[in-house]
Every structure is written in structure tokens, then in C-alpha cells.
Design a protein around this motif. Structure first.
Motif, PDB file in Angstrom:
ATOM      1  N   ALA A  56      -8.791   4.395  14.690  1.00 37.28           N
ATOM      2  CA  ALA A  56      -7.582   4.839  13.998  1.00 37.28           C
ATOM      3  C   ALA A  56      -7.293   3.891  12.844  1.00 37.28           C
ATOM      4  O   ALA A  56      -7.330   2.670  13.008  1.00 37.28           O
ATOM      5  N   VAL A  57      -7.026   4.451  11.682  1.00 40.26           N
ATOM      6  CA  VAL A  57      -6.667   3.670  10.502  1.00 40.26           C
ATOM      7  C   VAL A  57      -5.186   3.889  10.237  1.00 40.26           C
ATOM      8  O   VAL A  57      -4.725   5.021  10.041  1.00 40.26           O
ATOM      9  N   PHE A  58      -4.433   2.798  10.233  1.00 40.72           N
ATOM     10  CA  PHE A  58      -2.983   2.838  10.067  1.00 40.72           C
ATOM     11  C   PHE A  58      -2.628   2.095   8.784  1.00 40.72           C
ATOM     12  O   PHE A  58      -3.029   0.940   8.593  1.00 40.72           O
ATOM     13  N   SER A  59      -1.879   2.746   7.876  1.00 40.64           N
ATOM     14  CA  SER A  59      -1.632   2.144   6.562  1.00 40.64           C
ATOM     15  C   SER A  59      -0.176   2.256   6.114  1.00 40.64           C
ATOM     16  O   SER A  59       0.099   2.419   4.924  1.00 40.64           O
ATOM     17  N   LYS A  60       0.748   2.148   7.057  1.00 37.97           N
ATOM     18  CA  LYS A  60       2.161   2.196   6.675  1.00 37.97           C
ATOM     19  C   LYS A  60       2.547   0.951   5.874  1.00 37.97           C
ATOM     20  O   LYS A  60       2.140  -0.162   6.203  1.00 37.97           O
ATOM     21  N   THR A  61       3.334   1.140   4.834  1.00 38.77           N
ATOM     22  CA  THR A  61       3.845   0.013   4.046  1.00 38.77           C
ATOM     23  C   THR A  61       5.366   0.056   4.055  1.00 38.77           C
ATOM     24  O   THR A  61       5.976   1.040   3.641  1.00 38.77           O
ATOM     25  N   ALA A  62       5.952  -1.038   4.542  1.00 38.90           N
ATOM     26  CA  ALA A  62       7.404  -1.190   4.494  1.00 38.90           C
ATOM     27  C   ALA A  62       7.783  -2.271   3.493  1.00 38.90           C
ATOM     28  O   ALA A  62       8.922  -2.720   3.442  1.00 38.90           O
ATOM     29  N   GLY A  63       6.800  -2.691   2.705  1.00 44.50           N
ATOM     30  CA  GLY A  63       7.000  -3.669   1.639  1.00 44.50           C
ATOM     31  C   GLY A  63       6.137  -3.258   0.461  1.00 44.50           C
ATOM     32  O   GLY A  63       6.166  -2.106   0.032  1.00 44.50           O
ATOM     33  N   TRP A  64       5.325  -4.188  -0.023  1.00 45.70           N
ATOM     34  CA  TRP A  64       4.435  -3.888  -1.141  1.00 45.70           C
ATOM     35  C   TRP A  64       3.451  -2.792  -0.757  1.00 45.70           C
ATOM     36  O   TRP A  64       2.875  -2.801   0.330  1.00 45.70           O
TER      37      TRP A  64
END
Length: 254
Positions: free
Chosen positions: A28-36
Motif C-alpha cells: 500500500a502506498v500512502f501519500s497524504k500531506t497535512a503540510g508541504w
């Protein structure tokens, strides 16, 4: 009789074929961004999908933690790649779910700003090993191989040029870290703070791994630039981390 035998063989082939062509594992590839938000995320996902085709493993990609961080969903995957994540990516329940997942003997792969993620989650920061502090301007520098005793390291020259946003990290958060790559600070301009720190901590690691809480964790700080994901040396290095995290295989035995 002849026709029935042909039909039986064809039916048998249909039953056997899915087994013969089963994927090695799923990631599984997870790529959430809560910043940059890195512009290279799409290139990273594409590169991992291409690695999946080349090395015969499945790839599931999402930026939505609600889709992935459930026991039933995580159980489908041998490893989870935090690809260029930033900030507070998971809530408390999702964090607990991921901790259970690793304790079941599964794997974690962190890429670049995975070290700029979840600073307030002590379990995660210890698994990551070092957390991001700062970086100078993107520059070319000489990288040194610290160890080849890991899958994906065999193609690197002992020293090689790379262009990167050279992350500078805090002190080690785990005594079990095994370093794979470091950057030679004499070949580029680190930040002033890092130059002061180097007097007491000369090694500037950029890739490492460790067994962690029943599972496995691999990290590489490379991967800031979109074009890096077209570099076969980097993608082979990344696959080595994915392969080991997913299977536990590939370390050279003494």
C-alpha cells in the motif's frame, strides 16, 4: 471422449493459471500531506507501480487514511509506503491500527518527507529513527555507501553524485538503526546549524533500516525531485527497501 478431455484440460488450466501468476505480495502506498505537498508524488506513485510490474507485486495507492488504516484493509498488504507524507496524517484510532499492523510482522517504508510526518506520535518517530529538522538549498553532493548488506544496494558505486534537498535530522531515536547511505558534507553547503552539529556528530545519514516492534522499517531521504523517480539506481534502492520491508528477505547472511 476426445472433446470431453479437451474441455477438462481447459477447465484445469483456468484453475491453475491464477495460482501460477499470483503476485509476490501487495504494497500500500500512502501519500497524504497535512503540510508541504511535494510535486513529485505522482512521479513517485508511477515509479512504484512500474516497480510492481517489473518485480511482480501489487500496488494500492491512496491519500485517504480512512480507506487504508483499518485492520481488514491493512491485512491485505505486506508493507505500507509513506510516500512524501507530511504533518499529522493519522488520527489516534488509525495510529493504533497501524501499530497493530507492524506488530504482526509487517513492514514500513518511508520516503523523504515521511521524516516530516507525525512528530507527536512517539511510536512512529522511533520507528522512523530520525526526524527532519531543516534543509539547505537543493544541491549536488557526493553520497557514500555505508553498508551493502541490504537489498538494492549492490548497484551503487562506493561514492556517487546525487542532487537532492539534503535533509538534516535530529539525533537517533532508536539504537537499532543500521545505516546504508550518508552524504559527504564537504562536497556541498549544509546549513550553518548543521555545520556546528557536525563537530560532535560527523555522520550525516540519508538511508537506514531496522527491525521494529515485531516488524521492519526502512527509510530513504532521497526522492525530493520528480526526476529522481526516473533514476534506475534510486528506484532499485527503493525496491530493495520495499522488498525487505514486505518479506524480511535479502539481507546477506554471515
Amino acid at each position: 471422449m476426445k472433446h470431453s478431455r479437451v474441455w477438462w484440460l481447459a477447465a484445469l488450466g483456468c484453475l491453475i493459471a491464477p495460482i501460477a501468476f499470483a503476485q509476490q505480495f501487495s504494497v500500500a502506498v500512502f501519500s497524504k500531506t497535512a503540510g508541504w505537498h511535494h510535486e513529485s508524488i505522482n512521479e513517485g506513485v508511477t515509479a512504484i507501480r512500474e516497480l510492481g510490474k517489473l518485480h511482480h507485486f501489487e500496488v494500492f495507492w491512496t491519500e485517504d487514511p480512512n480507506r487504508l488504516f483499518k485492520d481488514e484493509e491493512l491485512s491485505k498488504h505486506a508493507a505500507v509506503v509513506f510516500l512524501l507524507t507530511t504533518g499529522d496524517a493519522l488520527n489516534d484510532e488509525q495510529q493504533a491500527t497501524f501499530e497493530r499492523y507492524i506488530r504482526q510482522g509487517r513492514g514500513f517504508v518511508g520516503v523523504h518527507s515521511a521524516a516530516d510526518t507525525e512528530y507527536q506520535w512517539p511510536w512512529y518517530t522511533k520507528m522512523l529513527g530520525h526526524m527532519f529538522r531543516r534543509h539547505p538549498a537543493i544541491q549536488t553532493a557526493m553520497v557514500k555507501v555505508e553498508s551493502r548488506d541490504f537489498p538494492g544496494m549492490e548497484r551503487f558505486a562506493p561514492r556517487f553524485l546525487a542532487t537532492e534537498e539534503w535533509y538534516e535530522f535530529d539525533a537517533s531515536r532508536s539504537p537499532a538503526l543500521k545505516y546504508l547511505l550518508s552524504v559527504d558534507e564537504s562536497t556541498y553547503q549544509p546549513s550553518e546549524q548543521r555545520r556546528a552539529e557536525a563537530k560532535t556528530v560527523p555522520l550525516h545519514p540519508i538511508s537506514w533500516y531496522q527491525p521494529y516492534d515485531g516488524g521492519r522499517a526502512f527509510y530513504t531521504a532521497l526522492g525530493h525531485l520528480p526526476a529522481t523517480y526516473s533514476d534506475p539506481l534510486f528506484t532499485h534502492h527503493l525496491y530493495g527497501g520495499i522488498y525487505w520491508a514486505a518479506t524480511g528477505k535479502g539481507l546477506t547472511k554471515p
